[in-house]
Design an enzyme around this catalytic site. Structure first.
Site, PDB file in Angstrom:
ATOM      1  N   HIS A 206       7.529  -7.606  -3.668  1.00 33.34           N
ATOM      2  CA  HIS A 206       6.211  -7.986  -4.192  1.00 33.34           C
ATOM      3  C   HIS A 206       6.316  -9.295  -4.983  1.00 33.34           C
ATOM      4  O   HIS A 206       6.650  -9.269  -6.173  1.00 33.34           O
ATOM      5  CB  HIS A 206       5.676  -6.889  -5.123  1.00 33.34           C
ATOM      6  CG  HIS A 206       5.232  -5.663  -4.390  1.00 33.34           C
ATOM      7  ND1 HIS A 206       3.951  -5.505  -3.909  1.00 33.34           N
ATOM      8  CD2 HIS A 206       5.900  -4.543  -4.033  1.00 33.34           C
ATOM      9  CE1 HIS A 206       3.849  -4.347  -3.296  1.00 33.34           C
ATOM     10  NE2 HIS A 206       5.023  -3.738  -3.358  1.00 33.34           N
TER      11      HIS A 206
ATOM     12  N   SER B 279     -23.676  -6.107 -24.260  1.00 29.17           N
ATOM     13  CA  SER B 279     -22.939  -5.171 -25.113  1.00 29.17           C
ATOM     14  C   SER B 279     -22.477  -5.868 -26.383  1.00 29.17           C
ATOM     15  O   SER B 279     -22.051  -5.218 -27.330  1.00 29.17           O
ATOM     16  CB  SER B 279     -21.717  -4.653 -24.369  1.00 29.17           C
ATOM     17  OG  SER B 279     -20.770  -5.696 -24.247  1.00 29.17           O
ATOM     18  N   GLY B 280     -22.558  -7.186 -26.380  1.00 27.34           N
ATOM     19  CA  GLY B 280     -22.026  -7.925 -27.515  1.00 27.34           C
ATOM     20  C   GLY B 280     -20.640  -8.457 -27.226  1.00 27.34           C
ATOM     21  O   GLY B 280     -20.109  -9.294 -27.934  1.00 27.34           O
ATOM     22  N   GLY B 281     -20.054  -7.972 -26.159  1.00 24.87           N
ATOM     23  CA  GLY B 281     -18.726  -8.457 -25.778  1.00 24.87           C
ATOM     24  C   GLY B 281     -18.812  -9.746 -24.978  1.00 24.87           C
ATOM     25  O   GLY B 281     -19.903 -10.206 -24.624  1.00 24.87           O
ATOM     26  N   VAL B 282     -17.640 -10.292 -24.714  1.00 24.36           N
ATOM     27  CA  VAL B 282     -17.586 -11.569 -24.009  1.00 24.36           C
ATOM     28  C   VAL B 282     -18.140 -11.430 -22.584  1.00 24.36           C
ATOM     29  O   VAL B 282     -18.885 -12.289 -22.109  1.00 24.36           O
ATOM     30  CB  VAL B 282     -16.127 -12.087 -23.946  1.00 24.36           C
ATOM     31  CG1 VAL B 282     -16.044 -13.397 -23.190  1.00 24.36           C
ATOM     32  CG2 VAL B 282     -15.568 -12.249 -25.345  1.00 24.36           C
ATOM     33  N   ASP B 283     -17.805 -10.328 -21.927  1.00 28.59           N
ATOM     34  CA  ASP B 283     -18.147 -10.203 -20.507  1.00 28.59           C
ATOM     35  C   ASP B 283     -19.647 -10.215 -20.263  1.00 28.59           C
ATOM     36  O   ASP B 283     -20.156 -11.007 -19.473  1.00 28.59           O
ATOM     37  CB  ASP B 283     -17.562  -8.907 -19.923  1.00 28.59           C
ATOM     38  CG  ASP B 283     -16.092  -8.771 -20.245  1.00 28.59           C
ATOM     39  OD1 ASP B 283     -15.464  -9.808 -20.529  1.00 28.59           O
ATOM     40  OD2 ASP B 283     -15.589  -7.642 -20.235  1.00 28.59           O
ATOM     41  N   SER B 284     -20.347  -9.322 -20.954  1.00 23.67           N
ATOM     42  CA  SER B 284     -21.779  -9.264 -20.682  1.00 23.67           C
ATOM     43  C   SER B 284     -22.454 -10.542 -21.174  1.00 23.67           C
ATOM     44  O   SER B 284     -23.451 -10.984 -20.605  1.00 23.67           O
ATOM     45  CB  SER B 284     -22.410  -8.024 -21.302  1.00 23.67           C
ATOM     46  OG  SER B 284     -22.188  -7.994 -22.684  1.00 23.67           O
ATOM     47  N   SER B 285     -21.898 -11.161 -22.211  1.00 22.27           N
ATOM     48  CA  SER B 285     -22.495 -12.396 -22.721  1.00 22.27           C
ATOM     49  C   SER B 285     -22.348 -13.522 -21.713  1.00 22.27           C
ATOM     50  O   SER B 285     -23.295 -14.270 -21.450  1.00 22.27           O
ATOM     51  CB  SER B 285     -21.824 -12.814 -24.031  1.00 22.27           C
ATOM     52  OG  SER B 285     -21.936 -11.772 -24.962  1.00 22.27           O
TER      53      SER B 285
ATOM     54  N   GLY C 136       0.837  -1.195   0.000  1.00 26.13           N
ATOM     55  CA  GLY C 136       0.000   0.000   0.000  1.00 26.13           C
ATOM     56  C   GLY C 136       0.866   1.237   0.000  1.00 26.13           C
ATOM     57  O   GLY C 136       2.059   1.158   0.318  1.00 26.13           O
TER      58      GLY C 136
ATOM     59  N   CYS D 194       5.343  -6.074   1.623  1.00 25.60           N
ATOM     60  CA  CYS D 194       5.737  -4.674   1.561  1.00 25.60           C
ATOM     61  C   CYS D 194       5.101  -3.852   2.693  1.00 25.60           C
ATOM     62  O   CYS D 194       5.447  -4.039   3.839  1.00 25.60           O
ATOM     63  CB  CYS D 194       5.400  -4.121   0.170  1.00 25.60           C
ATOM     64  SG  CYS D 194       6.239  -2.577  -0.165  1.00 25.60           S
ATOM     65  N   TYR D 195       4.149  -2.977   2.406  1.00 27.41           N
ATOM     66  CA  TYR D 195       3.503  -2.242   3.500  1.00 27.41           C
ATOM     67  C   TYR D 195       2.911  -3.234   4.506  1.00 27.41           C
ATOM     68  O   TYR D 195       2.909  -2.987   5.714  1.00 27.41           O
ATOM     69  CB  TYR D 195       2.408  -1.318   2.944  1.00 27.41           C
ATOM     70  CG  TYR D 195       1.654  -0.582   4.029  1.00 27.41           C
ATOM     71  CD1 TYR D 195       2.207   0.520   4.666  1.00 27.41           C
ATOM     72  CD2 TYR D 195       0.392  -1.018   4.442  1.00 27.41           C
ATOM     73  CE1 TYR D 195       1.530   1.180   5.685  1.00 27.41           C
ATOM     74  CE2 TYR D 195      -0.299  -0.369   5.464  1.00 27.41           C
ATOM     75  CZ  TYR D 195       0.269   0.728   6.080  1.00 27.41           C
ATOM     76  OH  TYR D 195      -0.400   1.372   7.092  1.00 27.41           O
TER      77      TYR D 195
ATOM     78  N   GLU E 130       3.990 -10.950  -6.203  1.00 29.17           N
ATOM     79  CA  GLU E 130       2.872 -11.139  -7.126  1.00 29.17           C
ATOM     80  C   GLU E 130       3.129 -10.569  -8.518  1.00 29.17           C
ATOM     81  O   GLU E 130       2.384 -10.862  -9.446  1.00 29.17           O
ATOM     82  CB  GLU E 130       1.590 -10.510  -6.549  1.00 29.17           C
ATOM     83  CG  GLU E 130       1.623  -9.008  -6.289  1.00 29.17           C
ATOM     84  CD  GLU E 130       2.268  -8.632  -4.955  1.00 29.17           C
ATOM     85  OE1 GLU E 130       2.929  -9.490  -4.363  1.00 29.17           O
ATOM     86  OE2 GLU E 130       2.119  -7.479  -4.536  1.00 29.17           O
TER      87      GLU E 130
ATOM     88  N   LYS F 134     -10.172 -11.065 -17.092  1.00 25.03           N
ATOM     89  CA  LYS F 134     -10.653 -11.409 -18.423  1.00 25.03           C
ATOM     90  C   LYS F 134     -10.452 -12.896 -18.767  1.00 25.03           C
ATOM     91  O   LYS F 134     -11.361 -13.560 -19.257  1.00 25.03           O
ATOM     92  CB  LYS F 134      -9.894 -10.555 -19.446  1.00 25.03           C
ATOM     93  CG  LYS F 134     -10.489 -10.594 -20.815  1.00 25.03           C
ATOM     94  CD  LYS F 134     -11.659  -9.667 -20.866  1.00 25.03           C
ATOM     95  CE  LYS F 134     -12.442  -9.814 -22.136  1.00 25.03           C
ATOM     96  NZ  LYS F 134     -13.536  -8.839 -22.150  1.00 25.03           N
TER      97      LYS F 134
END
Ligand code: XMP
Length: 518
Positions: free
Chosen positions: A175, A228-234, A57, A84-85, A177, A374
């Site tokens: 870090h 929206s036609g995108g992968v996410d909303s589908s 942080g 870290c923090y 990650e 994603k």
């Protein structure tokens, strides 16, 4: 509620906290990120983590109201890892000492040398005598807390790796990650193994959990989902449909900013393949009208976001009993849009899916992908049986072509952009490059340039090709097309698309650029 063992990540506001979650998910460990403010004694009692990670942080433990975990976290009897923090917090709380930077700040690549390879956290980690890590700290630990020992040092961090193996408390200054700590995942792997996680959290499990959560949240109410036609909303729509069937109605808003043939493809996919109730709302006049004469990127985004909500409300009002609005909001959208004291990072762009939502819109939100990246959404889509060709589609932003049309948006420019984009994507597919690229598109530039075609002078738009590789959209590199490919594509676009006479290739990485032009 998930039946799996849970790991709690307490977020102290690092830009890369979500990457901790990613690394853990890759290890099939269920984890949740919660801002430190929300982690109270009651929360801990309810959450029952099997292990806890303190994120990094930007704060200093010396600051007034410095972000701290509740003291009881140390009494849970579960392993804790401070990053870290998070390390500084741990030392501060347990009786060690932290000092301000003053010449010992470390940002960037550093090398850690182990003092002892027997620490379970470091098992098989050190392939070399020293290991590359990524540091990013101003303050540093100057004395470790009672019970702790040092297990690794770097030139500027004498307490790079510290641990109290009896209490199972581990604290590192770097870090693990980030990609710049190449073997960092091993640290997380060792941590979750020593904490007793078996790695049984899979996309199949996520699907079942998400379905149960949606049913619990929605009850017998109705949901409308913005496609929206995108992968996410589908993927969100198919998941929600699986959870609550025809209590879901999808609304596909055609804002006039879609790619070529996109509207038809989406409608046929959902109506024909999935039998999901779908309203096709052609509102392009409304959107394009509102955007007329507008050039400022944030104003465009806000306008589109607001209209989207208005349109939704209009359709929601027509669906009796609709109480919920579903959206395919992803984790990076949430992270880049939220800004609160001590919490995740500054606002970079007001994301269409999150930023434009007025509080009093009267619909509650269902966002089943909010915790996913994603590639995880794609994995979930495969799990749900969506066609591979659809899942493999490049991401497409909610505000659509508006943010690929810097300056004023006109129907003429959009038409040119659509044609050029279609040729570009066709080129990429023909060359078998589509799946190697995270996202490819064209931006039409707000300048006309002079050219010569045949015997005539032309004065047409210039455009920029964009193609990037990325893991999660948070960072990106431009795609190294061959010069032959670029030359051939430029020729095709100029020959096949009237209105463009100059093609450039955008070679900016993210950061410092963003993927979209606006
Ligand atoms: P940037 O341009 O911020 O984009 O580097 C990162 C990723 O997010 C997508 N993007 C959006 N997606 N609504 C979305 O659903 C938005 O408002 C939005 N803005 C950018 C972008 O296409 C890229 O994949």
């Amino acid at each position: 509620m998930t039946q799996h063992d849970r790991l709690l990540i307490i977020d102290f506001g690092s830009q890369v906290t979500q990457l901790i979650a990613r690394r853990l998910r890759e290890l099939n460990v269920y984890c949740e990120i919660h801002p430190f403010q929300n982690v109270t004694d009651a929360f801990l009692a309810d959450f029952k983590p099997k292990a806890v990670i303190f994120s990094g942080g930007p704060s200093s433990v010396f600051a007034d109201g410095a972000p701290m975990p509740p003291k009881t976290v140390f009494d849970l009897g579960v392993p804790i890892l401070g990053i870290c923090y998070g390390q500084q917090v741990m030392m501060h709380c347990l009786g060690g000492k932290v000092e301000r930077g003053h010449g010992t700040a470390e940002f960037g690549r550093a090398y850690v040398t182990p003092n002892d390879n027997k620490l379970p956290l470091l098992k098989d980690w050190f392939e070399e005598a020293r290991e590359q890590v990524w540091m990013s700290h101003g303050d540093h630990v100057s004395a470790i807390a009672p019970g702790f020992e040092v297990y690794g040092t770097s030139p500027n961090a004498p307490f790079a790796i510290t641990a109290d193996p009896v209490r199972n408390f581990y604290a590192v200054q770097f870090h693990p990650e980030v990609h710049h700590t190449p073997n960092g995942k091993k640290v997380y792997e060792n941590f979750v193994r020593l904490a007793g996680f078996t790695g049984d959290w899979t996309m199949g499990a996520y699907r079942n959990d998400a379905i149960a959560k949606i049913r619990e949240q929605v009850g017998d109410k109705k949901v409308i989902c913005g496609l929206s036609g995108g992968v996410d909303s589908s993927v969100a729509a198919v998941l929600i449909h699986e959870a609550i069937g025809d209590q879901l109605t999808c609304v596909f808003v055609d804002h006039g900013l879609l790619r070529m043939n996109e509207a038809e493809e989406v409608v046929s996919m959902f109506r024909d393949n999935y039998n999901i109730p779908l309203i096709h709302a052609d509102e392009s006049d409304l959107f394009l009208g509102a955007l007329e004469g507008m050039s400022d990127p944030e104003q465009k985004r806000k306008t589109i976001g607001k209209l989207f909500i208005d349109v939704f409300q209009k359709y929601a009002n027509e669906i009796e009993g609709a109480d919920f609005l579903a959206q395919g909001t992803l984790y990076p959208d949430v992270i880049e849009s939220v800004s609160f004291s001590g919490g995740p990072s500054v606002t970079i762009k007001s994301h269409h899916n999150v930023g434009g939502l007025p509080e009093k819109m009267g619909l509650k939100l269902v966002e089943p992908l909010r915790e996913l990246f994603k590639d995880e959404v794609r994995a979930l889509g495969r799990e749900l049986g969506l066609p591979a060709s659809f899942i493999g589609r490049h991401p497409f932003p909610g505000p659509g072509l508006a943010i690929r049309c810097p300056g004023e948006i006109t129907r003429e420019k959009l038409e040119i952009l659509r044609k050029a984009d279609a040729v570009y994507i066709d080129q990429i597919r023909r060359h078998g490059l589509y799946d190697d690229i995270w996202q490819a598109f064209i931006a039409i530039l707000p300048v006309r340039t002079v050219g010569v075609m045949g015997d005539g002078r032309t004065y047409d738009y210039a455009c920029a090709l964009r193609a990037v590789t990325s893991v999660d959209g948070m960072t990106a590199d431009y795609y190294p097309f061959s010069h032959e490919f670029l030359g051939e594509t430029a020729t095709r676009i100029i020959n096949e698309v009237q209105g463009i006479n100059r093609v450039t290739y955008d070679i900016t990485s993210k950061p410092p650029g963003t993927i979209e032009w606006e």
